[in-house]
Each structure stands twice: as structure tokens, then as C-alpha cells.
Design a protein around this motif. Structure first.
Motif, short mmCIF file in Angstrom:
data_model
loop_
_atom_site.label_atom_id
_atom_site.label_comp_id
_atom_site.label_asym_id
_atom_site.label_seq_id
_atom_site.Cartn_x
_atom_site.Cartn_y
_atom_site.Cartn_z
N SER A 282 0.83 -1.21 0.00
CA SER A 282 0.00 0.00 0.00
C SER A 282 0.86 1.26 0.00
O SER A 282 0.61 2.21 -0.76
N ASP A 283 1.90 1.26 0.83
CA ASP A 283 2.81 2.42 0.90
C ASP A 283 3.52 2.62 -0.43
O ASP A 283 3.69 3.75 -0.91
N LEU A 285 2.49 1.71 -3.40
CA LEU A 285 1.54 2.16 -4.42
C LEU A 285 1.28 3.66 -4.29
O LEU A 285 1.18 4.37 -5.30
N ARG A 286 1.17 4.14 -3.06
CA ARG A 286 0.97 5.59 -2.85
C ARG A 286 2.20 6.37 -3.32
O ARG A 286 2.07 7.44 -3.92
N ALA A 289 2.14 6.49 -7.08
CA ALA A 289 1.14 7.46 -7.54
C ALA A 289 1.67 8.88 -7.43
O ALA A 289 1.49 9.71 -8.34
N LYS A 290 2.36 9.18 -6.34
CA LYS A 290 2.90 10.52 -6.14
C LYS A 290 3.96 10.85 -7.18
O LYS A 290 4.00 11.96 -7.72
N THR A 295 -3.58 9.75 -8.85
CA THR A 295 -4.19 9.31 -7.59
C THR A 295 -4.01 7.81 -7.41
O THR A 295 -3.73 7.08 -8.36
N LEU A 296 -4.21 7.36 -6.18
CA LEU A 296 -4.16 5.92 -5.90
C LEU A 296 -5.26 5.21 -6.69
O LEU A 296 -5.07 4.07 -7.15
N HIS A 401 -13.69 2.79 -6.19
CA HIS A 401 -12.71 3.08 -5.14
C HIS A 401 -13.34 4.05 -4.15
O HIS A 401 -13.88 5.10 -4.54
N THR A 403 -12.79 6.25 -0.53
CA THR A 403 -11.79 6.79 0.41
C THR A 403 -12.46 7.17 1.72
O THR A 403 -13.67 7.38 1.79
N GLU A 438 -10.07 2.73 1.10
CA GLU A 438 -9.02 3.39 1.89
C GLU A 438 -9.61 3.82 3.22
O GLU A 438 -10.63 4.51 3.27
N LEU A 443 -5.53 -0.37 3.41
CA LEU A 443 -6.13 -0.54 2.09
C LEU A 443 -6.65 -1.97 1.97
O LEU A 443 -5.93 -2.93 2.25
#
Length: 544
Positions: A282-283, A285-286, A289-290, A295-296, A401, A403, A438, A443
């Protein structure tokens, strides 16, 4: 332009005859006025019976196709812990039905069309089942059974309210509340609103205070009239230009391999497979994305599209994605059917890298969001897509998705605590739907699938393959996406090596002719050789 002037223009637009609205709107556009930002006027001479919104029209159409189908039921079950006031419960739901016109609306054919008719405020029926005599295990079994019955029972859209409530008593301090609405009067957003407002209204009913919910600026039928006026005045054609260009003239179905043939008429029976995504992944993937300025949501969707490309072997991948369609402040507090579905079309080329895949998916998502107001049913009709009762037009697979997902756990001053009751998924609107969540806990994801088509172990394997692709995307973003690993090392070894161990030992001390003679003794008439249409038995082969 101030708010009062905008309101006057909006009311004037609605009051114009249909044939004059387009010219009025064109004039505003020429002056540089953004008509979509005008407030939705309330109660503009709305008749007692009026037309449906486009979302309602779609729900009506689907109901007409199969009135007994539970596919568009919206079931919810909550556990009530604490001392329950039955009278306050009734008062709270009656107040909700009075506050929201959709909860007392019915739909009937009139003058060659479909009309929604809002009834006067009414007292809603609350069914009651006393399960206190049962042992806890039997209670759980009966709650599950009754929840399934409620979720699967069809609605008659010609009768109101399209809301069913059933209260199950487990003890003096524990109850289960089963709520079921039809999609034509509500959506997922509406369910959260309903619970929030119920808590407030129940609390005030218990204490004898006056409810303090803010007044609703409009009702749903105000929105329905506004939506039709705005789209029919020219916005529909403007958005159609984008969708025709994006989706083209070919509308091939996504052909996923299934465990069973697709039935001509789906049963809509479904099941759900839930799983979590590792915190490390999860970390990563974020972070990915950045780095790519997306976005995730886009990263997860891109991996799902890649998975569908691998499974189907097709390059044009279309996945449906629901949107709340509540970007107008006037509709944020309404219970009603606002949700729309976007068709996210992306060409997946196995030779591109991860960065290019993310760029293509981002372009798809942003373009769709700018043109999100065109109702899905209008799009299907405009594109001339042939309908198949066994399949959704334009897409067969859904991705959603969410959030900031939080568990509902709210207590009133009267000491009643409300918690969601976990239920098995019984309904599948689509062949396959991936939901990702999320929350503060991390996640997670779930795959809802049609049990007509898929076995549980097939879906479990599909979930693992999606996770494998996600891990490959973050570990090797520079690789071609067609080279990213779909299989785990263990699964690769089993398929490529273990299942291909077909070597066999043959006797080396005897010749081939002797082995044939042995077979002649066993099966002299069995076919030994085939050439074209000619066949030769072992006996004939041996004689020759």
C-alpha cells in the motif's frame, strides 16, 4: 452575477417552453455565463405527477425487463445495541418519509409515458420479528435468513413507499434493523444520509425535542425537472460528442474466461471475496502514484485494467465506474437516485511501460469526469448499442474506489449504539466488480462476482493475480507491462514445471514391433493409425 440574479435566471429558464430553452441557453453561453452553476430552483410549478430523472428512467426500464429481479435492491442491516424505544423508532422513520419525497414516491404509466407521483406524508410499516426465544446460534441463523429474504424480495414500483423496514428483536437490549430500498429512489450516498438523519430524528423523538435538521433547499423532483431541462437544451449533445469520439462505433464485450457458460438470462446471484492489501505494498503504491502525479485510484484501476487485458487477451478494455453525481450543493442532502456510471475505455498495449499505462488511464479518467453528466442510459441509446438481457451494455466489469471509509458506530444521547451488520453478498449486478477501500486501518478490497459464471477459487486466484501485478508495478515500473509477473513463483513452478512432467519409462529390452503385437492381443480391433478418412486397426497393422 449575485445569487439572487442567478436564481431568477434559473427559474426563468425552467418556466420557458421546451422549444425556447435552447435559444435562451445559447444566449447565456454567448455572454460567457456558466449555466451549470445556476442554483436548481425549487417547486417551479411542478405538477402532482411529472417525468422521471434519467437515472430513474433507467431503473424503470430495467425493472420492466424483469420485475422480479432483486438486482437493484439496496439492502442494509444494522445492529442496535441498548434500550430501544419502539414508538420513537416509528416516529423517526415517519419523519424521514415526510422529509424526503422520494420515500413516498410511486411510478406509474400515464398518457403514454412514465410519471412519478409523490404521495402525502404517510406512516411507514415496520415489520417485527421476536427472536428472543431462540438460542444465540439459532438467532444468527434466522437473522441471516431473514436478511437474505428481505434483500431478494422484489419491489412493485407502482406502489409506495419503496422502502421496507423489518425489526428483529434478539433481547431487550439488542435488535437488528433490516432496511431495503429500491435503487429508483436511493443510492449508496442516500443510505448514509438515511442512517445519519435517522439517528438525529430518533434522538429527538426520545427526548421530545424538535428536530433540528437543516431544511432541504429542493426535493428530488425539482432536480429531475432541472436535469432534463439542462440536458435537453443542448448539454446532452455537447457531452455526446466526447463519448462518441472516445468509444467509437465498435462495442465488443469483454470476454473473460468463465467456469460456466453465460446464461441467456442472469440470475443475479452473487458472492463476495474480501481481502487486504499488504501495508508495505500500500505504501509503495501511494509513493508510485505521487511520483507519476496520479491518484491511488488511477494506479489501482490501471492494474485492474491490465489484469482484464491479460485474462481476456483483448486490447480495448472498458470498465464501468460509478460516480456519486452530486457535485451540486442543492442535492448533497437528498435521498434519491443520483448515481451515474462512466465507461472508462483505455487501449492496453503490452509493449508500453508502467508510466505510459498510468498516463493513459489518467487521461481516460479526467476526460470522463469532465463529461460525467450524460446519463448512462442516454449514452447507450445514442450509441445504438444492441441490448443483450444476459449482459450490461458497454461494459461487463465494474471498479469502484472509496476513500475515508469508516465503520458506522454512532451513539445517541439515549444510549442506543448503531453498528453495521456484516452480511454475505447475495446479489451481483455485473459479472465482476472490484471495490477498493481506503481507511485508517489501511487498504482493502473485495471482488463481487456472479456465481452463474465463476467459482470461489477462480475469484481467489484472480485476486492473487491482481496483487501480483500491483507488486510488479511498484518493483519494476520500467518494464513492459506485458512482462510484469501475473503468477507467483509457486504458481509458475506448478504450471510450467510440475504439470509438464510428462516423461514416462518405456521397456528398452523389446522392440516396437513386439509392443504392437502385445497390443494386438489386448485390443485387435482398436484404431492404431489414422490418415485422412482412412483408419487401420492394430490387427490389420500387425498383419501388414
Amino acid at each position: 452575477m449575485n445569487a439572487e440574479d442567478a436564481q431568477k435566471l434559473a427559474r426563468r429558464f425552467i418556466e420557458l417552453p421546451q422549444e425556447k430553452r435552447r435559444l435562451f441557453l445559447q444566449g447565456l453561453w454567448e455572454e460567457g455565463v456558466d449555466f451549470s452553476l445556476f442554483p436548481i430552483p425549487a417547486d417551479v410549478g411542478i405538477p402532482e405527477r411529472q417525468g422521471l430523472s434519467y437515472a430513474q428512467q433507467r431503473m424503470w426500464f430495467l425493472w420492466q425487463l424483469d420485475p422480479q429481479s432483486p438486482a437493484y435492491n439496496l439492502p442494509m442491516a444494522v445492529r442496535l445495541e441498548g434500550e430501544l424505544e419502539r414508538v420513537a423508532l416509528q416516529d423517526a422513520f415517519d419523519a424521514l418519509v415526510t422529509r424526503h419525497e422520494t420515500l413516498r414516491t410511486r411510478f406509474r404509466q400515464q398518457d403514454g409515458g412514465i410519471r412519478q407521483e409523490v404521495l402525502e406524508p404517510l406512516s411507514v410499516t415496520i415489520g417485527f420479528e421476536d427472536l428472543t426465544a431462540l438460542l444465540p446460534a439459532k438467532q444468527d441463523e434466522q437473522v441471516s435468513k431473514l436478511a437474505q429474504v428481505e434483500a431478494m424480495a422484489p419491489f412493485d414500483l407502482a406502489e409506495a413507499p419503496l422502502l421496507r423496514i423489518r425489526l428483529l428483536k434478539l433481547s431487550d437490549s439488542e435488535h437488528v434493523l433490516l432496511l431495503t430500498l429500491h435503487h429508483i429512489v436511493a443510492d449508496g450516498w442516500s443510505l448514509n444520509l438515511l442512517i445519519d438523519e435517522f439517528i438525529h430524528l430518533y434522538d429527538t423523538a426520545c427526548s421530545g425535542r424538535q428536530a433540528e435538521l437543516p431544511a432541504l433547499p429542493i426535493q428530488y423532483r425539482d432536480y429531475a425537472l432541472w436535469q432534463r431541462s439542462w440536458l435537453e437544451a443542448g448539454e446532452r449533445e455537447r457531452q455526446l460528442i466526447y463519448w462518441r469520439d472516445k468509444l467509437g462505433g465498435e462495442h465488443t464485450s469483454l470476454e473473460l474466461p468463465t467456469d460456466r457458460p453465460r446464461p441467456a438470462i442472469p440470475s443475479y446471484r452473487g458472492a463476495r471475496h474480501e481481502f487486504r492489501i499488504d501495508p508495505w505494498l500500500s505504501d509503495q503504491l501511494r509513493a508510485l502514484a505521487k511520483r507519476h502525479n496520479v491518484t491511488l485510484f488511477i494506479v489501482l484501476l490501471a492494474a485492474f485494467k491490465l489484469l482484464m487485458q491479460r485474462y481476456s487477451g483483448q486490447s480495448a478494455i472498458r470498465i464501468g465506474s460509478p460516480i456519486a453525481n452530486r457535485h451540486r450543493s442543492e442535492v448533497e442532502g437528498l435521498i434519491g437516485c443520483f448515481i451515474n456510471t462512466q465507461v472508462l475505455h483505455t487501449e492496453i498495449d503490452p509493449l508500453i511501460d508502467v508510466g505510459e499505462l498510468l498516463r493513459r488511464v489518467k487521461e481516460t479518467v479526467l476526460g470522463s469526469q469532465v463529461h460525467q453528466d450524460l446519463p448512462f442510459e442516454q449514452l447507450v441509446e445514442a450509441l445504438g448499442v444492441k441490448r443483450n438481457p444476459g449482459s450490461t451494455p458497454l461494459f461487463q466489469v465494474l471498479f469502484n474506489h472509496q476513500t475515508n471509509v469508516l465503520d458506522i458506530k454512532l451513539g445517541t444521547t439515549n444510549g442506543l449504539t448503531i453498528k453495521p451488520l456484516q452480511r454475505e453478498q447475495q446479489i451481483a449486478q455485473f459479472e465482476l466488480a472490484l471495490d477498493t477501500y481506503e481507511s485508517q486501518q489501511g487498504l482493502s478490497a473485495s471482488l463481487t462476482y456472479a456465481t452463474d459464471l465463476f467459482d470461489e477459487r477462480t475469484i481467489e486466484r484472480l485476486a492473487r493475480h491482481w496483487l501480483n501485478l500491483l507488486a510488479g508495478i511498484v518493483r519494476q515500473p520500467e518494464r513492459r507491462i506485458g512482462e510484469l509477473p501475473l503468477l507467483s513463483p509457486e504458481e509458475y513452478r506448478q504450471i510450467v514445471h510440475d504439470w509438464n512432467r510428462t516423461e514416462a519409462r518405456y521397456p528398452s529390452e523389446r522392440g516396437v514391433h513386439q509392443l504392437i503385437e502385445d497390443q494386438v492381443v489386448k485390443t485387435p480391433d482398436a484404431v492404431a493409425l489414422v490418415f485422412g478418412e482412412r483408419e487401420m486397426s492394430y490387427g490389420e497393422l500387425n498383419r501388414r
